[in-house]
Design an enzyme around this catalytic site. Structure first.
Site, short mmCIF file in Angstrom:
data_model
loop_
_atom_site.label_atom_id
_atom_site.label_comp_id
_atom_site.label_asym_id
_atom_site.label_seq_id
_atom_site.Cartn_x
_atom_site.Cartn_y
_atom_site.Cartn_z
N HIS A 147 33.71 31.17 29.78
CA HIS A 147 32.98 31.78 30.91
C HIS A 147 31.63 32.29 30.41
CE1 HIS A 147 32.99 34.53 34.67
NE2 HIS A 147 31.77 34.57 34.13
N HIS A 149 27.01 32.34 31.41
CA HIS A 149 25.86 32.03 32.28
C HIS A 149 24.70 31.58 31.40
CE1 HIS A 149 27.81 34.13 35.72
NE2 HIS A 149 28.39 34.77 34.71
N ARG A 153 21.89 30.15 32.88
CA ARG A 153 20.70 30.10 33.74
C ARG A 153 20.07 28.71 33.66
NH1 ARG A 153 23.04 34.54 35.59
NH2 ARG A 153 22.52 36.43 34.45
N ASN A 198 26.19 30.06 39.25
CA ASN A 198 25.46 30.96 40.16
C ASN A 198 23.95 30.94 39.91
OD1 ASN A 198 25.89 32.34 37.69
ND2 ASN A 198 25.78 34.35 38.66
N LYS A 244 34.33 27.75 41.30
CA LYS A 244 34.31 29.21 41.17
C LYS A 244 34.25 29.88 42.53
CE LYS A 244 33.62 33.19 38.99
NZ LYS A 244 32.55 33.69 38.17
N HIS A 269 36.15 35.31 40.64
CA HIS A 269 35.58 36.65 40.43
C HIS A 269 36.39 37.56 41.35
CE1 HIS A 269 32.14 39.52 39.56
NE2 HIS A 269 32.88 40.16 40.44
N HIS A 326 37.11 37.50 33.72
CA HIS A 326 36.65 38.80 33.20
C HIS A 326 37.44 39.99 33.75
CE1 HIS A 326 34.42 38.52 36.92
NE2 HIS A 326 33.46 37.78 36.42
N ASP A 372 31.36 35.96 29.36
CA ASP A 372 30.52 36.34 30.49
C ASP A 372 29.10 36.68 30.02
OD1 ASP A 372 29.96 36.57 33.16
OD2 ASP A 372 30.77 38.59 33.38
N HIS A 401 19.66 38.73 31.29
CA HIS A 401 18.65 39.26 32.23
C HIS A 401 17.52 39.82 31.38
CE1 HIS A 401 21.16 39.12 35.90
NE2 HIS A 401 22.15 39.47 35.11
N ALA A 444 23.14 43.34 36.68
CA ALA A 444 24.44 43.38 35.99
C ALA A 444 24.56 42.19 35.05
CB ALA A 444 25.57 43.32 37.02
O1 DOR Z 1 27.74 41.21 35.02
C1 DOR Z 1 27.74 40.13 35.55
N1 DOR Z 1 26.68 39.29 35.46
N2 DOR Z 1 28.81 39.76 36.26
C2 DOR Z 1 28.82 38.64 36.98
O2 DOR Z 1 29.81 38.38 37.60
C3 DOR Z 1 27.62 37.76 37.06
C4 DOR Z 1 26.76 37.94 35.90
C5 DOR Z 1 25.37 37.35 36.08
O3 DOR Z 1 25.26 36.22 36.58
O4 DOR Z 1 24.39 38.00 35.70
ZN ZN Z 2 30.21 35.69 34.91
#
Ligand code: DOR
Ligand code: ZN
Length: 344
Positions: A13, A15, A17, A41, A98, A135, A173, A246, A250, A262
């Site tokens: 799991h 991300h 980007r 996402n 998802k 989720h 998560h 996870d 950012h 988040a």
């Molecule tokens: O903290 C998180 N960030 N939880 C999520 O479910 C998505 C993720 C994100 O895409 O930044």
């Molecule tokens: Zn995630």
């Protein structure tokens, strides 16, 4: 024990980007993981097979030369997803879809408003052998943010698991004692991923002495009884629990803001931090199952052939990393000393 060698792990799991940042995120994960489940996402989200395959190509192109890293692609479910989308995804080699309840987290505004409407899609997934990744948080305004995971189990998850006994489900998560107990007690078709931050931290690490935006993620950190329950369950070596970082990048200014995003960008140190946790638990013998076996087995994929070695050696995680666009990002645990290091 001062060193440990395990079969090459996977990250079930994360991300990555899209765009320039892939040049940072893909090599950071590929330094130790052979495969990763790539969350869909993006903006806009990855909702069909063609988009997923195009995204996969962009990820592959961002790998370093000779890298054997393999992204595993996932479809983002919306209320417009059809059974035909699922069949096309299966044919394209996509392994999962998802479920984000609308508004649950970063870029989830396009997501599912009425879960019941997705039942024909779950049926198609069950038939095609696509996994359902969840989720698991309700998003009703009146539900306290610390109770959202438990409420999801009670309101939706128990029913989905009962109604689709041959659908493989990953409760992503997990953050609570209730989730650990639910998964432990459920049939073999449900498993869970656990992040490094939820094993290492609790909500004090978010709020005591000042707000720590780099420890803010969703589902949010819970009280320490929940952290302890997660630590206890991974120490059992149960095959229902496996590694999913996870890792969610950012930029620094988006975390350190009056409405901070988040996500913890843990790719730089995740395997080392998990090793540290298993060491603290006197359960280093359970690390390989969690990191390298349980996920592959649950997904019905082969275990990796290679090996990695971690050594007990202090090092400091960088305070900041420069992204390809020139903006800084703060890695998870940035500036802190950790005790295990991947041997290159
Ligand atoms: O903290 C998180 N960030 N939880 C999520 O479910 C998505 C993720 C994100 O895409 O930044
Ligand atoms: Zn995630």
């Amino acid at each position: 024990m001062n060193s440990i060698t395990i079969q090459t792990p996977d990250d079930w799991h994360l991300h990555f980007r899209d765009g320039d940042i892939l040049k940072e995120t893909v090599p950071a994960t590929a330094r130790c993981f052979k495969r990763a489940i790539v969350m869909p996402n993006l903006v806009p989200p990855v909702t069909n097979a063609d988009e997923a395959l195009a995204y996969k190509q962009r990820i592959m192109a961002a790998r370093e030369e000779n890298s054997q890293f393999e992204p595993l692609m996932v479809l983002y479910l919306t209320n417009k997803t059809t059974s035909a989308d699922i069949k096309a995804a299966k044919d394209a080699g996509i392994v999962a879809a998802k479920l984000y309840p609308a508004g649950a987290t970063t870029n989830s505004s396009a997501a599912v408003k009425t879960i019941e409407n997705l039942y024909p899609v779950f049926e198609a997934m069950s038939e095609a052998g696509l996994l359902l990744l969840i989720h698991g948080e309700v998003t009703d305004q009146h539900v306290d943010i610390f109770d959202r995971e438990k409420a999801f189990i009670d309101q939706y998850l128990e029913k989905i698991v009962d109604d689709f006994p041959s659908l493989k489900i990953v409760f992503e998560h997990i953050t609570t004692k209730e989730a650990a107990e639910f998964v432990s007690g459920a049939d073999d078709n449900i498993a869970a991923t656990i992040t490094p931050q939820h094993l290492l931290l609790n909500r004090n690490d978010l709020l005591v002495g000042g707000i720590r935006p780099h420890n803010y993620c969703l589902p949010v950190l819970k009280r320490n009884i929940h952290q302890e329950a997660l630590r206890k369950v991974v120490a059992t070596g149960s095959s229902k629990f496996f590694l999913g970082t996870d890792s969610a990048p950012h930029e620094k200014h988006r975390k350190e803001s009056d409405c901070g995003c988040a996500g913890c960008y843990s790719a730089w140190s995740a395997i080392e931090l998990y090793t540290q946790v298993f060491d603290e638990l006197n359960a280093l013998d359970k690390l390989e199952g969690f990191a390298s076996h349980h996920g592959a087995d649950f997904y019905g994929l082969e275990r990796n052939k290679g090996k990695i070695t971690l050594v007990k050696e202090d090092w400091v995680i960088p305070e900041e990393i420069m992204l390809p666009n020139g903006n800084p990002i703060v890695p998870f645990f940035g500036g802190q000393t950790i005790h295990w290091k991947l041997q290159s």
